[in-house]
Structures are given as C-alpha cells and as structure tokens.
Scaffold this motif. Structure first.
Motif, mmCIF file in Angstrom:
data_model
loop_
_atom_site.group_PDB
_atom_site.id
_atom_site.type_symbol
_atom_site.label_atom_id
_atom_site.label_comp_id
_atom_site.label_asym_id
_atom_site.label_seq_id
_atom_site.Cartn_x
_atom_site.Cartn_y
_atom_site.Cartn_z
ATOM 1 N N GLY A 199 13.065 -1.270 3.348
ATOM 2 C CA GLY A 199 11.961 -1.787 2.542
ATOM 3 C C GLY A 199 10.583 -1.383 2.995
ATOM 4 O O GLY A 199 9.586 -1.977 2.568
ATOM 5 N N PRO A 203 9.506 -4.676 -5.732
ATOM 6 C CA PRO A 203 8.516 -5.300 -4.846
ATOM 7 C C PRO A 203 9.122 -6.351 -3.924
ATOM 8 O O PRO A 203 8.743 -6.474 -2.771
ATOM 9 N N ALA A 208 7.372 1.184 2.834
ATOM 10 C CA ALA A 208 6.805 2.022 1.784
ATOM 11 C C ALA A 208 6.492 3.398 2.365
ATOM 12 O O ALA A 208 6.002 3.514 3.492
ATOM 13 N N VAL A 236 13.241 3.462 3.607
ATOM 14 C CA VAL A 236 12.471 3.037 2.428
ATOM 15 C C VAL A 236 13.347 2.232 1.480
ATOM 16 O O VAL A 236 13.045 1.080 1.146
ATOM 17 N N THR A 292 13.687 3.580 -6.010
ATOM 18 C CA THR A 292 12.529 2.929 -5.414
ATOM 19 C C THR A 292 12.796 1.431 -5.308
ATOM 20 O O THR A 292 13.196 0.803 -6.294
ATOM 21 N N ARG A 314 10.581 -5.100 -0.545
ATOM 22 C CA ARG A 314 9.698 -4.509 0.461
ATOM 23 C C ARG A 314 9.594 -5.422 1.682
ATOM 24 O O ARG A 314 9.676 -6.649 1.564
ATOM 25 N N ALA A 331 4.350 -0.867 6.272
ATOM 26 C CA ALA A 331 4.249 -2.104 5.497
ATOM 27 C C ALA A 331 2.782 -2.516 5.461
ATOM 28 O O ALA A 331 2.027 -2.250 6.399
#
Length: 313
Positions: A223, A5, A225, A219, A2, A8, A238
């Motif tokens: 970046g 932050p 989600a 993803v 994942t 992203r 996004a």
C-alpha cells in the motif's frame, strides 16, 4: 492494479530501526557510534532476537531515544554476494544541515575510506558510505517540502554534484568542529551530543531481482504510493514523502530469494495504530503472503526473502 485509497498505508507511516546481522559486533558498533555519531542505547526488553541470538550480542544505536540501527552478532553466517538481493543502504535523515555536517566531518576524521560519494537529489542532500562489513549507509538532510516539485504523483529527483567540502564549509558549526578536534573520547562524545541534531531512519533502499515484482508487492499489496521511477529502480512512500523505500536492480537484476547471510536482518515500519496493522494483515492475506502475527507486530517477507516487520506506533 492500483490500490484503492483504503488500501494505502496511512499518511503517518514511518520507517523504524534497521536490523543488521554482523560478524564483528565490536568493530561495527565502533563505526556506527564513533564515525557516524550515533549513541549506544539500552536493548529494549521486548526486542525480538533472531533465533540463537543473545541480548549480550546485540547493540542498539540511535539518536536521543530513537533507535536507528540494531546490530546482532552472527558469526556463522556467510557474507552476501554482490549480485544477491538484500540491503542497498540504510538512510539516516538528520533534522538539519548542521547535524548532517557534524556526522559527515566525523566520518571524514574517523573512517574516511568508507566515504563513497555524495549527491544533490533536489529534495535532499546526501552522502554515501559503506560500513566495515559492506552495508551501504546514506546520511542526508531534506530540503523544505515546499521546495519539492511534483509532476502529478511523481516527485522530481535528480543526482547532481554535491561538494562535501563546500557543504562542510557552509554548515559545520564551531561547536561541532571543536568536539571533533578533541582526542578525549568522552569529550568528543559530549560534543557530539551537544552539536548533533536529532535523526531518524528516513528511508531504506533494497536490492531486488525485478522492479515490476517489487511494484506489485510494495505498491499493490503493502500500500505504498509510487513516487518516482528510473531505469532499474522504484521509489515509494506514504503521506507524500519523496520516498520511504526504494528497490533497485542495478547490481541484482534477476536475483532470486536470499539465503541466510550477514547484512540485512529486518526492515521495520511503524504505522499509526492497530487498525492500520489489521488492514495490512488483510491485504497480505488476500495476496497469499505468509504472515507471522504475535499481536504486537506482523512479520513477513518480500519476494526476495527480505524480512519486513510492521507494528503500531
């Protein structure tokens, strides 16, 4: 894996004009202009043209001053096969339901055979078409964001019946109906400008060969989600939008890299600033993705050779 932050895409990321390679530029221009109610815009001086393309063989269409579709004539390219990777549809998001109804009624009176279906997706109401060269098009309007329901990070979407005639009855204005009824092309165009709401490219839906590989690229590397997943498809965004992009294998499971064909040319994405472009470039470098950077935009390909361009607003 994942993304952190900081890896992203920025919340203000949005989709930009989709480029298509077309065989019959005049026919395709008429469809997007006269049926889908877009307006021909001037070809920007800084627009990058494909190798061998000429400005006089390029048409830009949009709403107001916003380009939505760029058409390049490419007579020598073959048509893509049904099972190949590429474009599933370009989705045009209208500001409101009356603007969407006007475009829907225009297609119904100008090119009704291109209509292929409609759906209530809970977050939006959508109508689907296939343009004269087989490219998918979605015209849609969002429901208010406060009406969207979320299960954690995933938005609730569905595919429910949506009656196009009932939608027109509820939302087609008298001004739009009068504009579409005239046989005078100039009067019809003027009516379209008066009745038509603004519109943007809301999302782009691709055909790919493998959903897990799409998740790793869109993803973990780009970046976005993940906002929804259904059998054979992934939806990403996004800033909490329901989806800016989607990838499916419904017709293309196992597809490899694309050959050069008609259809999708480039998917364009706009991020807020140069720092966002730089951060993306670093992620792509770490992932070993080849990037072309001309100082204004970074250009690269996904695992299926779908071309992507990202530039600062």
């Amino acid at each position: 894996m994942t993304p952190l932050p900081g890896d992203r895409l920025a919340d203000d990321t949005r989709m930009d004009a989709v480029t298509l390679h077309v065989r019959d530029l005049d026919l395709m221009t008429r469809y997007y202009r006269d049926a889908l109610t877009l307006t021909e815009l001037a070809v920007p001086e800084g627009l990058e043209l494909p190798a061998g393309a000429r400005r006089e063989e390029t048409t830009v269409l949009g709403r107001g001053t916003t380009p939505l579709v760029v058409l390049h004539r490419a007579r020598d390219l073959p048509a893509p096969g049904r099972g190949e990777a590429g474009l599933f549809h370009t989705a045009v998001l209208f500001d409101d339901e009356p603007g969407l109804a006007h475009a829907l009624a225009s297609v119904a009176t100008t090119a009704p055979s291109t209509f292929i279906g409609s759906a209530d997706h809970l977050v939006s109401q959508a109508f689907y078409f296939t343009d004269p060269e087989g490219n998918g098009v979605e015209l849609y309007a969002d429901r208010p964001r406060e009406e969207w329901a979320w299960d954690g990070a995933h938005v609730r979407m569905d595919t429910l019946y949506l009656d196009p005639n009932a939608f027109l009855g509820d939302h087609l204005t008298d001004a739009a109906r009068d504009a579409l009824a005239t046989g005078d092309p100039e009067a019809r165009a003027a009516g379209t400008r008066a009745a038509g709401a603004g519109a943007v490219v809301g999302h782009v839906h691709l055909q790919v060969g493998d959903v897990p590989a799409a998740r790793r690229f869109y993803v973990e590397t780009l970046g976005f989600a993940e906002t929804a997943s259904v059998p054979g498809a992934l939806f990403v965004s996004a800033g909490g939008y329901h989806h800016h992009m989607a990838m499916n294998t419904w017709n293309s499971r196992g597809a490899g890299p694309r050959a050069s064909t008609l259809g999708l040319g480039t998917v364009a994405i706009t991020v807020p600033g140069a720092d966002d472009v730089g951060a993306l470039r670093e992620r792509l470098d770490r992932a070993g993705v080849a990037v072309r950077d001309d100082g204004a935009a970074v250009r690269f390909e996904d695992p299926w050779r779908n071309a992507v361009e990202v530039r600062a607003a």
